[in-house]
Scaffold this active site. Sequence first.
Site, PDB file in Angstrom:
ATOM      1  N   THR A   1       0.819  -1.215   0.000  1.00 24.59           N
ATOM      2  CA  THR A   1       0.000   0.000   0.000  1.00 24.59           C
ATOM      3  C   THR A   1       0.850   1.260   0.000  1.00 24.59           C
ATOM      4  O   THR A   1       0.457   2.289  -0.554  1.00 24.59           O
ATOM      5  CB  THR A   1      -0.941   0.001   1.223  1.00 24.59           C
ATOM      6  OG1 THR A   1      -1.835  -1.109   1.116  1.00 24.59           O
ATOM      7  CG2 THR A   1      -1.753   1.283   1.315  1.00 24.59           C
TER       8      THR A   1
ATOM      9  N   THR B   1       1.084  -4.406   4.283  1.00 23.15           N
ATOM     10  CA  THR B   1       0.802  -4.725   5.689  1.00 23.15           C
ATOM     11  C   THR B   1       0.110  -6.071   5.897  1.00 23.15           C
ATOM     12  O   THR B   1       0.196  -6.637   6.978  1.00 23.15           O
ATOM     13  CB  THR B   1      -0.071  -3.630   6.332  1.00 23.15           C
ATOM     14  OG1 THR B   1      -1.317  -3.536   5.629  1.00 23.15           O
ATOM     15  CG2 THR B   1       0.640  -2.285   6.303  1.00 23.15           C
ATOM     16  N   ASP B   2      -0.562  -6.595   4.878  1.00 18.67           N
ATOM     17  CA  ASP B   2      -1.377  -7.795   5.086  1.00 18.67           C
ATOM     18  C   ASP B   2      -0.555  -9.005   5.509  1.00 18.67           C
ATOM     19  O   ASP B   2      -0.986  -9.794   6.352  1.00 18.67           O
ATOM     20  CB  ASP B   2      -2.174  -8.129   3.822  1.00 18.67           C
ATOM     21  CG  ASP B   2      -3.403  -7.240   3.651  1.00 18.67           C
ATOM     22  OD1 ASP B   2      -3.700  -6.468   4.581  1.00 18.67           O
ATOM     23  OD2 ASP B   2      -4.052  -7.312   2.594  1.00 18.67           O
TER      24      ASP B   2
ATOM     25  N   SER C   1       1.096  -7.411  -1.007  1.00 20.49           N
ATOM     26  CA  SER C   1       1.750  -8.392  -0.138  1.00 20.49           C
ATOM     27  C   SER C   1       1.007  -9.720  -0.069  1.00 20.49           C
ATOM     28  O   SER C   1       1.546 -10.713   0.417  1.00 20.49           O
ATOM     29  CB  SER C   1       1.942  -7.838   1.278  1.00 20.49           C
ATOM     30  OG  SER C   1       0.711  -7.715   1.972  1.00 20.49           O
TER      31      SER C   1
END
Length: 326
Positions: free
Chosen positions: A12, A91-92, A58
């Site tokens: 992101t 971030t995932d 990710s």
Amino acid sequence: MKTIAIVATGGTIAGTGKQGKTVAYRAGEMNVDEIIQSIPMIQDIANIKEYQLMNIDSNEMNPQRWIELSRIINEIVQDEHIDGVVVTHGTDTLDETAYFLTLTIHSAKPVVMTGAMRPATATSADGPYNLYQAVCLATHEEAHHQGVMGLFSNTIYSGRDIQKVNNYKIDAFDQKAFGCLGYMQDHEVYFFSKTFKTHTLNSLFSKSSYHDLPSVGIVYFYAGASCQLLYDMAKNHHGIILTGSGSGNYSEEWLSAINDLSSQGIIFVRCSRVAQGIVFDDDIFDPHHYCISGNTLTPQKARVLLMLALTQTTKREEIRKIFNEY
């Protein structure tokens, strides 16, 4: 002035969408140099070397890309002119990558992971400030020998324990009940604790090179879950992470299947679907101690450790010792 390598993988922080909006964007659209250009004060902190390794969401991260990322960082830190590394990441799945790097990077130099919850085109995008602070952290003397770290919203986390706990707020990370490693105020770094689990230079797994990893799956227990899930998973995997209820619990039907599959050589690790807590050995749910306790690891991090452990041994008791150490 110190030199920091920024290894970009997308996410992101490199995402773009409708100007000003925080939703409906595509991750991994911008190159790292474009992000750095939006942070002019970063040039006052360190000399920057850019490595655009990949540019992906990710959720496209996988073990082969972990291996590639780890290999590149291990090469970079061998350069005596490089003082630290910052990795930009979505971030995932950042928690999984952070733990893999924690176990496989062979250096005491700071390695800091960061990212963003808002795309670069959003109003008040959080990525530039996170990246600025990550670079500041990577230049700090006390950041050495801390293992791989995560930096989000002024907070420093250990790569072992960081986990995403919110999918909406920019302050989206935590590390269970153990507290963070420290905090930052602008460029200032304040450490308050450290991780005592084995990592980086002292890690058994940082001394090896990898081409691939053994296959390990995760099975989620829920009320009425069929044990056929375990048998199906065992067909194509060397190990299985059990995401049990409560303290890593499951039904008697599952217990019977676990006993059966354990006798066939499948390695099981018990974890919990509960966000907080610890999974210990249990004489009721695992009377023969066929399962390895996941301790404080989330199921996805237990999978990372089991994959690496299986590159060294397939003996259950040796893997149990590894889980207690790492």
